[in-house]
Each structure stands twice: as C-alpha cells, then as structure tokens.
Scaffold this active site. Sequence first.
Site, short mmCIF file in Angstrom:
data_model
loop_
_atom_site.label_atom_id
_atom_site.label_comp_id
_atom_site.label_asym_id
_atom_site.label_seq_id
_atom_site.Cartn_x
_atom_site.Cartn_y
_atom_site.Cartn_z
N HIS A 146 75.10 57.22 60.32
CA HIS A 146 75.07 55.75 60.27
C HIS A 146 76.49 55.25 60.07
O HIS A 146 77.22 55.78 59.23
CB HIS A 146 74.17 55.29 59.11
CG HIS A 146 73.77 53.85 59.23
ND1 HIS A 146 74.68 52.83 59.07
CD2 HIS A 146 72.58 53.26 59.51
CE1 HIS A 146 74.04 51.66 59.25
NE2 HIS A 146 72.77 51.91 59.52
N HIS A 198 72.62 60.38 58.33
CA HIS A 198 71.56 59.40 58.09
C HIS A 198 70.18 59.88 58.52
O HIS A 198 69.21 59.76 57.78
CB HIS A 198 71.93 58.13 58.84
CG HIS A 198 70.96 57.00 58.67
ND1 HIS A 198 70.68 56.45 57.43
CD2 HIS A 198 70.23 56.28 59.57
CE1 HIS A 198 69.80 55.46 57.58
NE2 HIS A 198 69.50 55.35 58.87
N ARG A 220 74.85 53.46 67.57
CA ARG A 220 75.40 54.03 66.34
C ARG A 220 76.43 55.13 66.53
O ARG A 220 77.42 55.20 65.81
CB ARG A 220 74.27 54.67 65.55
CG ARG A 220 73.63 53.71 64.67
CD ARG A 220 72.57 54.34 63.88
NE ARG A 220 71.82 53.20 63.39
CZ ARG A 220 70.71 53.28 62.74
NH1 ARG A 220 70.18 54.45 62.50
NH2 ARG A 220 70.11 52.20 62.32
N GLU A 233 69.19 44.37 66.09
CA GLU A 233 70.04 45.48 65.63
C GLU A 233 70.68 46.12 66.86
O GLU A 233 70.25 45.89 67.99
CB GLU A 233 69.22 46.50 64.83
CG GLU A 233 68.90 46.01 63.42
CD GLU A 233 68.13 47.01 62.58
OE1 GLU A 233 67.76 48.08 63.09
OE2 GLU A 233 67.89 46.71 61.39
N ARG A 277 68.94 58.08 68.23
CA ARG A 277 67.80 57.23 67.88
C ARG A 277 68.18 55.75 67.89
O ARG A 277 69.20 55.35 67.32
CB ARG A 277 67.29 57.59 66.48
CG ARG A 277 66.16 56.72 65.99
CD ARG A 277 65.69 57.19 64.64
NE ARG A 277 66.69 56.99 63.62
CZ ARG A 277 66.73 55.95 62.79
NH1 ARG A 277 65.82 55.00 62.86
NH2 ARG A 277 67.68 55.86 61.89
P1 FAD Z 1 60.26 60.50 54.03
O1 FAD Z 1 60.06 59.06 53.88
O2 FAD Z 1 61.62 61.02 53.81
O3 FAD Z 1 59.27 61.24 53.03
C1 FAD Z 1 59.33 62.64 52.88
C2 FAD Z 1 58.32 63.04 51.83
O4 FAD Z 1 58.19 64.46 51.83
C3 FAD Z 1 58.69 62.68 50.41
O5 FAD Z 1 57.54 62.22 49.75
C4 FAD Z 1 59.14 63.99 49.79
O6 FAD Z 1 58.91 64.08 48.39
C5 FAD Z 1 58.22 64.95 50.52
N1 FAD Z 1 58.71 66.33 50.53
C6 FAD Z 1 59.84 66.82 51.09
N2 FAD Z 1 59.93 68.14 50.88
C7 FAD Z 1 58.84 68.50 50.17
C8 FAD Z 1 58.37 69.72 49.63
N3 FAD Z 1 59.04 70.86 49.73
N4 FAD Z 1 57.20 69.71 48.95
C9 FAD Z 1 56.48 68.58 48.78
N5 FAD Z 1 56.89 67.38 49.27
C10 FAD Z 1 58.05 67.35 49.96
N6 FAD Z 1 64.32 53.80 59.71
C11 FAD Z 1 63.85 52.69 60.31
O7 FAD Z 1 63.07 52.76 61.25
N7 FAD Z 1 64.25 51.47 59.84
C12 FAD Z 1 65.10 51.31 58.79
O8 FAD Z 1 65.40 50.19 58.39
C13 FAD Z 1 65.59 52.47 58.17
N8 FAD Z 1 66.47 52.37 57.14
C14 FAD Z 1 66.84 53.51 56.48
C15 FAD Z 1 67.65 53.42 55.35
C16 FAD Z 1 67.99 54.53 54.62
C17 FAD Z 1 68.86 54.40 53.39
C18 FAD Z 1 67.50 55.80 55.04
C19 FAD Z 1 67.83 57.03 54.25
C20 FAD Z 1 66.72 55.91 56.18
C21 FAD Z 1 66.40 54.78 56.91
N9 FAD Z 1 65.60 54.87 58.05
C22 FAD Z 1 65.16 53.72 58.65
C23 FAD Z 1 65.02 56.14 58.45
C24 FAD Z 1 63.60 56.21 57.92
O9 FAD Z 1 63.55 55.64 56.64
C25 FAD Z 1 63.07 57.63 57.85
O10 FAD Z 1 63.30 58.29 59.05
C26 FAD Z 1 61.58 57.62 57.58
O11 FAD Z 1 61.31 56.83 56.46
C27 FAD Z 1 61.09 59.03 57.35
O12 FAD Z 1 59.75 58.96 56.91
P2 FAD Z 1 58.96 60.30 56.65
O13 FAD Z 1 57.61 59.90 56.21
O14 FAD Z 1 59.07 61.20 57.78
O15 FAD Z 1 59.78 61.02 55.45
C1 SIN Z 2 69.57 50.17 58.85
O1 SIN Z 2 69.01 49.31 58.22
O2 SIN Z 2 70.71 50.06 59.30
C2 SIN Z 2 68.87 51.45 59.11
C3 SIN Z 2 67.99 51.29 60.27
C4 SIN Z 2 67.60 52.62 60.79
O3 SIN Z 2 68.05 53.65 60.32
O4 SIN Z 2 66.83 52.62 61.76
#
Ligand code: FAD
Ligand code: SIN
Length: 542
Positions: free
Chosen positions: A250, A357, A296, A133, A392
């Site tokens: 993104h 993103h 990015r 990537e 990032r």
């Molecule tokens: P999240 O996975 O967002 O989880 C947050 C949790 O908190 C959820 O369960 C939600 O319900 C809960 N929550 C929020 N507010 C409250 C509240 N007030 N009360 C109770 N619960 C609450 N990163 C990579 O490294 N590789 C990738 O390929 C990649 N692809 C991506 C593709 C997309 C479409 C997106 C949107 C992001 C991508 N990212 C990727 C970024 C990555 O997915 C996120 O940064 C990461 O998953 C965040 O994880 P997290 O556990 O911090 O939060």
């Molecule tokens: C992607 O698949 O392009 C998202 C990867 C990332 O947000 O790190």
Amino acid sequence: MSVKQPELRRYLVDVDTVSTQQIFTDVLVIGAGIAGLFSALEAAKTSNVTLISKDKLEMSNTWYAQGGIASVLNRDDTIEKHVNDTIKTGCGLCNKKIVELVISKGPELIGELLALGTQFDLEDDGSVSTTLEAGHSKSRVAHAHGDSTGKWIAGALIDRLKEHPNINYIENFFAIDLITNSEQRCLGVIGNHEKFGREIIWAPSTILATGGAGILYRETTNPNIATGDGMAMAYRAGAVLRDMEFMQFHPTTLYIAGASRVLMTEALRGEGATLLDSNGYRFMFDYNSAGELAPRDIVSRSILEQMRKTDSTHVYLDVRHFEDGHFQKRFPFIGEICKSFDIDPQKDLIPVRPSAHYMIGGVKTDENAKTNLAGLWACGEVASTGLHGANRLASNSLLEGLVFGKIAADAAVKNSNAKAKSLVNRKIFYNVKRSSRSRLDTEDVRNSLRALMWRNVGITRAQESLSECSEIILFWQRYVMDKIFDSPDGWECQNMLAIALLMAEAAQQRLESRGVHHRDDYPNLDEACLPKHIEQLRPDCV
Ligand code: FAD
Ligand code: SIN
C-alpha cells in the site's frame, strides 16, 4: 553457501487422535474475518458450525479495513465497468469468469450486509454513499463511519454470530494443522486452546479463512494475526498454493519512526489528497498520467523512487486544501491517529511511505471455493481465486471475502452428509522426529525475517537478493523447523519461514515485471513469460 532444505514435516506437532480431547461439528470455519464470519452465518442457516479464531474475534485484517467495499451502487456505473477496472488493474492474470462472478454479486451482498446490521454511510435520500479510489473509473466504494468500514462490517457480523443458536465460536484457539487421511481428505484440525490445551476438531467440511501474511514484512499495515498460518498449514497438507510472488504494497502508511505503521486510506487520494516529496514537489504526474490515482503498484514504486531521488525516508500526503470540516467528517479515525502524533492535517503534511498490505497469492481455489483437497474450501485473503490477477483493485477484497465466503459455506453444507461424517474420527498418529540441533530465539528470527523480506522480496526485487534471501531462510529453517513448539509464537515462526521461502522462490521463477511483482533485472512485462501462474505443491505430493 548452499543450504539444503530441511525435511518437510506433515504436522508441526505430534498427533494422537485417540488421546487428545475432541470436538465434532458439521462445518468447521477457521478464521473470523469477513470471509469466516460470513461463511459461518451462511452455513449456520442449515448446519451446526464451529468457528475458531486464534485471537479475539475482533482481531483481524477485516476489523482494520478503512476505505470500504467496492460494488456497483450508482446509476452511472455498470457491472461491466467494474469488471473492466478489475481486469485492467490485474495486468493480464485475472480469471475473467471469476471477476464477473464476484463483481456481479456485489450489490446483492451489500444489501445483505445492511440487513445484517452494517451501518454504511448514507446519502440524504437513504442511498449508500460511495467514494472513488485509485483504479476505479466510477465512485463505487461504500464506507462506514467514514474510514472505519471494517470495524462496522465485522462488528455487525460478530453480533449476529454471537446470537446464533447453530454456531459455537471459540476464541484464542490456534489452528496448528489440518488433519488429513491417506486419501488427502481434510477431516478437521488439530489446534491449541489458550486455556484447555491441545484439541482436535473433527469436521467433514472445513472452510479455511485465515487471512493474509503481511507480518512477514517489517513494514506492514496488517495486525499481528497475519502470519500466513492458513497458507502454511494447507501447503503441509498437500494443497496447491498459487501466485505467491504477488504481495501488494500500500503506498501510504503513516511514517513516524518507532511507531507502528497505520494505513492512510486510499480514499484520501480518491477525494483529492496529493503526494509531495520532501521539497514540497508534487511528483506523481512525473511517473503516471493518472497522478495520485494510478494503481497501487505504480504509486508505491514512484514513492520509493522519489524517496531515493530526494534521499528521504518518506514523502507526504497533503490534505490541507480539503474543504473546511470535510476531513474530520470523512476520516475521523485517521484524524484521531494524526492527533495522537500532534499532526493537524488541516495545517500539517502527513508523513507516509509504502508497506506490505495484501497477499494476492494463496491457496488455489476454483469457482466453488474448493481446494484440491477433498473436504477443504478456502475463502478471503488466504485464497487465490483468480479475482485479483497480478494486482488487486482497491476495496475488492472485502467483496471477494463475502462472495466466496457464501459460496464456500453452501458447498461445505452440501458436503456434510452422512457419508462424509462417517469418514471423520480416524485413528491418526504422527510423531515428530526429535532433533538435538541448537535452539534459535524465535523472536529474533521473526524480526530478522521481516527485515530480510522487506529488503529482498520487497517492492522491487532481483535475482541476487532473492536467492540470497532463500539461502538465509533455509539456514534459519534448519534450526527452527526441526523443533516442536508448544505455543503460537513458535508455530507462527515456523509458518512464516515456510511461506517466506515459497514467496522468495516464486519471485525467482517469474522472470518479468507484472503488477505488484517488479524485478529490477526483468523490468518489462513479458507476454511470453510462462507459466502464466506459478503453482507450488510440496514435492512429495507431486
Ligand atoms: P482476516 O480478516 O485477516 O481474518 C483472518 C482470521 O483468521 C482472524 O480471525 C484470525 O484470528 C484467524 N486466524 C489466522 N490464523 C489462524 C490460526 N492459525 N488459527 C486460528 N485462527 C486463525 N480491503 C478492502 O476491500 N477494503 C478496504 O478498505 C481495506 N482496508 C484495509 C485496511 C487495512 C489496515 C488492512 C490490513 C487491510 C485492508 N483491506 C481492505 C484488506 C482486507 O481487509 C482483507 O483482505 C480482508 O479483510 C481479509 O479478510 P479475511 O476474512 O480473509 O481475513
Ligand atoms: C484503503 O483504505 O486504502 C485500503 C483499501 C484496500 O486495501 O482495498
């Protein structure tokens, strides 16, 4: 127009810990993305854990992650190379110690994910398959079911969570505010369960894993849960927020007018997809020698500039040259999405443009995932660990969530001793001052705020539009922050207004362009720009 900031409340709702229904737990985890799920499983090895999520467990940014998770998995790669790529992309603001810590744990944690049941795509010899990537000097991004990595990681973790005897998970439980005592020790949370109403969860150790804030922008890859609640409630409780000016955009999300934005993974460009403008011209090499594989921020700004030059609403991803069958095999999810809009990627161009993103800023934490509040740890996208600096590196965030999810859990478990347990279950009362000011429609405010943030605190910013943005937010705040809501829509709107203002203010303080923060009026990186990091703490806590 000059609008005064309304009084900052400590809690969004009345608190009465005596008459509200209560739950007790050793470790409370707020959030069910990769950081929350992984920390809950780790903490549950020795403690009783309660995990809450405001929606179903499956509704998280993690679930929608596509490209994969970055880690050193091949012989020609080294930890040092991954560290260097991360630091180079971070434009001078990464914390090297944190980068080394996170990157070095990668291979071991991928092994743990496999053991927990994640079905990564494998090579014929059984090794984990990787891809390239942007910003990575080596192929090191592990993926699952092609382009559905998040769903398969989260799915396996959720399965393990559901069968774990030490974990009580509660879906549709909205965390409204962290509860703190007079010494600013976090004692748990006050929240609202969809069916059972207001509840308090007391915990000597709380892990905040509530994810990011992409929903603050009209154009975003994030699902609806990403409203910045965790950052807002931590700020109200007196936690330090850091680097809030850094929202990562993104470059490539599907652009179909009227449809929601779906990410077109970076791995497409990693595997050879090109970017064309509306005249069919491949423009990226005009902007950067790495072409489509530039970091990015550069690709996003270049797309924007090319859209402006060609007076167009989007550009195109071109994968028509992919070997027969490769696209369907590697990108089945994107294939399905394209099909639903009658786009055949083997014949047609895919219309794309950038959108918000990933929130790089967040609750400031140290190498132990510890915040400045006793009893509170933060991990995942809600945290600002110092890994990403000003930009990032792709696929580093899932890895960060794993590493700090585990670290937070180990520290939280250690803290949940008898002394800390004796501090919870306090008598805390708080009454919100009633206001007679007019009511605004929060749905309208939310939509207008998202459009405002996209226009004024977007891929490029400047002083005039930033200060105008602050003024408009302050105006809305006067009519929204003074109300007491009784459902998530209202609390989310209050959280979004709070975080948007902090982002606009941080963006005004950074008088340079660095990483994802690009100021038209300060277009250059300025090594003398101080302070190096912008930290925000509610004024009465200073
Ligand atoms: P999240 O996975 O967002 O989880 C947050 C949790 O908190 C959820 O369960 C939600 O319900 C809960 N929550 C929020 N507010 C409250 C509240 N007030 N009360 C109770 N619960 C609450 N990163 C990579 O490294 N590789 C990738 O390929 C990649 N692809 C991506 C593709 C997309 C479409 C997106 C949107 C992001 C991508 N990212 C990727 C970024 C990555 O997915 C996120 O940064 C990461 O998953 C965040 O994880 P997290 O556990 O911090 O939060
Ligand atoms: C992607 O698949 O392009 C998202 C990867 C990332 O947000 O790190």
